[in-house]
Design a protein around this motif. Structure first.
Motif, PDB file in Angstrom:
ATOM      1  N   UNK A 192      36.910  39.212  41.168  1.00  0.00           N
ATOM      2  CA  UNK A 192      38.276  39.040  41.654  1.00  0.00           C
ATOM      3  C   UNK A 192      39.171  39.583  40.546  1.00  0.00           C
ATOM      4  N   UNK A 193      39.958  40.605  40.853  1.00  0.00           N
ATOM      5  CA  UNK A 193      40.803  41.197  39.806  1.00  0.00           C
ATOM      6  C   UNK A 193      41.789  40.138  39.314  1.00  0.00           C
ATOM      7  N   UNK A 194      41.877  39.945  37.998  1.00  0.00           N
ATOM      8  CA  UNK A 194      42.708  38.865  37.448  1.00  0.00           C
ATOM      9  C   UNK A 194      44.096  39.374  37.036  1.00  0.00           C
ATOM     10  N   UNK A 195      44.883  38.516  36.379  1.00  0.00           N
ATOM     11  CA  UNK A 195      46.269  38.844  36.020  1.00  0.00           C
ATOM     12  C   UNK A 195      46.397  40.063  35.114  1.00  0.00           C
ATOM     13  N   UNK A 196      45.342  40.370  34.364  1.00  0.00           N
ATOM     14  CA  UNK A 196      45.415  41.534  33.466  1.00  0.00           C
ATOM     15  C   UNK A 196      45.299  42.834  34.253  1.00  0.00           C
TER      16      UNK A 196
ATOM     17  N   UNK B  58      36.089  42.189  33.033  1.00  0.00           N
ATOM     18  CA  UNK B  58      36.336  41.865  31.629  1.00  0.00           C
ATOM     19  C   UNK B  58      35.138  41.178  30.971  1.00  0.00           C
ATOM     20  N   UNK B  59      34.964  41.478  29.691  1.00  0.00           N
ATOM     21  CA  UNK B  59      33.903  40.846  28.902  1.00  0.00           C
ATOM     22  C   UNK B  59      34.524  39.680  28.142  1.00  0.00           C
TER      23      UNK B  59
END
Ligand code: PLP
Length: 423
Positions: free
Chosen positions: A13-17, A23-24
């Motif tokens: 799920x693509x997050x706020x960043x 992301x790692x």
């Protein structure tokens, strides 16, 4: 979504960043919102992160993606394939319980079942994977699992999973399949009636020979509330006297993975690193493309070896006329994978000369790298096995094991040709 699409998008799920890549998350621990939140997390009342030994957001994407690719309900990633197999068996069997397993297993798994699990009071009776009825004969009232490899290492026997699933159904036992050699792209054992799938991620799923990891995927279809499965029916004194088969509420169908995370993983600690999860996510993105090329190249190598005068015999399940071919047609329609084994004329000494003369192929212990690899199992990976166990596992002194990479096929065949001449 279809397989190739899940391999790229599943679980993220693509997050706020707005990071497009997964992301790692390199962190050991996670902040609690409040004292109550902390307590609820520890009581499994709310989902969330506590400590990376138990789970990590990068790992979570990998687990969800693999569960989706297998058609399973939940997954747990672990430090290695070996670790995944160990936790699977101690998450099914209590002391005094038994396993019925194929005798033609990966060397480390054979040793685990034959020499290590007995320390915990868990014993294994070995049977012939090419004869499912031989498993039936070894089942008794202490049996708690059937264990096979989708394609065995190194003999490359293809398991008739549906026949094993029928036996599992008849005796109300879980069928566990190590599907490392086929990957979910070539074969999805849960769709054929298996209950639990394990993989060494280290091999084709990673695909680049750069990280170790394993995974356990649960189909969520097995009934652990049967009384004989004591780990799910007796109060667990390590976990607030919880009965894992009964007391998880909505999560009851996921009891197997919930227990594996909260009992073996939490207390024995074989967790996977977030970095390795991230690398396996990169590998998964191209798994379908690589498995196609691995299978195509391996079939060409098998055909080449079949016609060579320095070669005694060839085993590739996708080769017409092979003893495993009929099963390969049923179970591996997308390709029979990257492994080829053959018997070299001149036995052990010729095998050594052959390995020494290879230059493109790397002489290494692993399989499933994008690069071509070769080894002589009787003197290396399977050297712990007695002559008798070697013979029942189908491993002769003359057997050479090739893991065919995704290089250009002409370069692969040229290297084999040169080494066979030198043998
Ligand atoms: C490599 C392998 C394992 C063990 O996995 P590791 O990641 O090396 O611990 C188990 N089963 C099979 C079939 C394998 O090839």
């Amino acid at each position: 979504m279809k397989f190739e699409t899940i391999a790229l998008h599943g679980g993220q799920t693509v997050d706020d960043t707005k990071s497009r890549g997964v992301p790692l998350y390199r962190t050991s621990a996670y902040l609690f919102d409040s004292a109550q939140h902390a307590q609820d997390l520890f009581d499994l009342k709310v989902p969330g992160n506590i400590y990376t030994r138990l789970g990590n957001p990068t790992q979570d994407v990998l687990e969800q993606r693999l569960a989706q690719l297998e058609g399973g309900k939940a997954a747990l990633a672990l430090a290695s394939g070996t670790n995944a197999i160990f936790y699977t068996m101690i998450n099914i069997c209590d002391g005094g319980d038994e396993i019925v397993a194929s005798s033609g297993l990966y060397g480390g798994t054979y040793t685990m079942f034959d020499a290590i699990l007995p320390q915990f009071g868990i014993t294994t009776r070995f049977a012939d994977v090419n004869n499912p009825d031989s498993f039936r004969e070894k089942i008794n009232d202490k049996t708690r699992a059937l264990y096979i490899e989708s394609v065995g290492n190194p003999a490359l026997d293809v398991a008739d999973i549906e026949a094993f699933a029928a036996i599992a159904e008849e005796f109300k036992l879980p069928l566990v399949v190590d599907a490392t050699f086929t990957t979910p792209y070539l074969l999805r054992p849960l769709e054929r009636g298996a209950h639990i799938v394990v993989h060494s991620l280290t091999k084709w799923i990673g695909g680049h020979g750069t990280a170790l990891g394993g995974v356990v995927v649960d189909g969520g279809t097995f009934d652990w509330t049967q009384e004989k499965f004591s780990l799910y029916n007796k109060p667990d004194k390590g976990y607030h006297n919880m009965r894992f088969g009964h007391d998880l509420g909505d999560m009851n169908p996921l009891a197997f993975i919930v227990r594996m995370r909260t009992v073996p993983l939490r207390n024995l600690g074989g967790c996977i690193s977030p970095d390795n999860c991230w690398m396996f996510l990169q590998g998964l993105e191209t798994l379908s493309l690589r498995m196609e090329r691995h299978s195509e190249n391996a079939l060409s190598v098998a055909k080449y070896l079949q016609g060579h005068d320095r070669v005694e015999w060839v085993r590739y399940p996708g080769l017409e006329g092979d003893s495993q071919y009929e099963k390969a047609v049923r179970y591996l329609p997308e390709g029979a994978g990257g492994m080829v084994v053959f018997g070299i004329k001149g036995g052990r000494e010729a095998g050594r000369r052959f390995i020494e003369a290879l230059s493109l192929f790397s002489h290494v212990a692993n399989v499933g790298d994008a690069k071509s690899l070769a080894i002589h199992p009787a003197s290396t990976t399977h050297s712990q096995l007695s002559a008798e166990a070697l013979a029942t596992g189908g491993i002769g002194e003359e057997l050479v094991r090739l893991s065919i990479g995704i290089e250009n096929i002409e370069d692969i065949l040229e290297d084999l040709s040169r080494a066979l001449s030198a043998s």
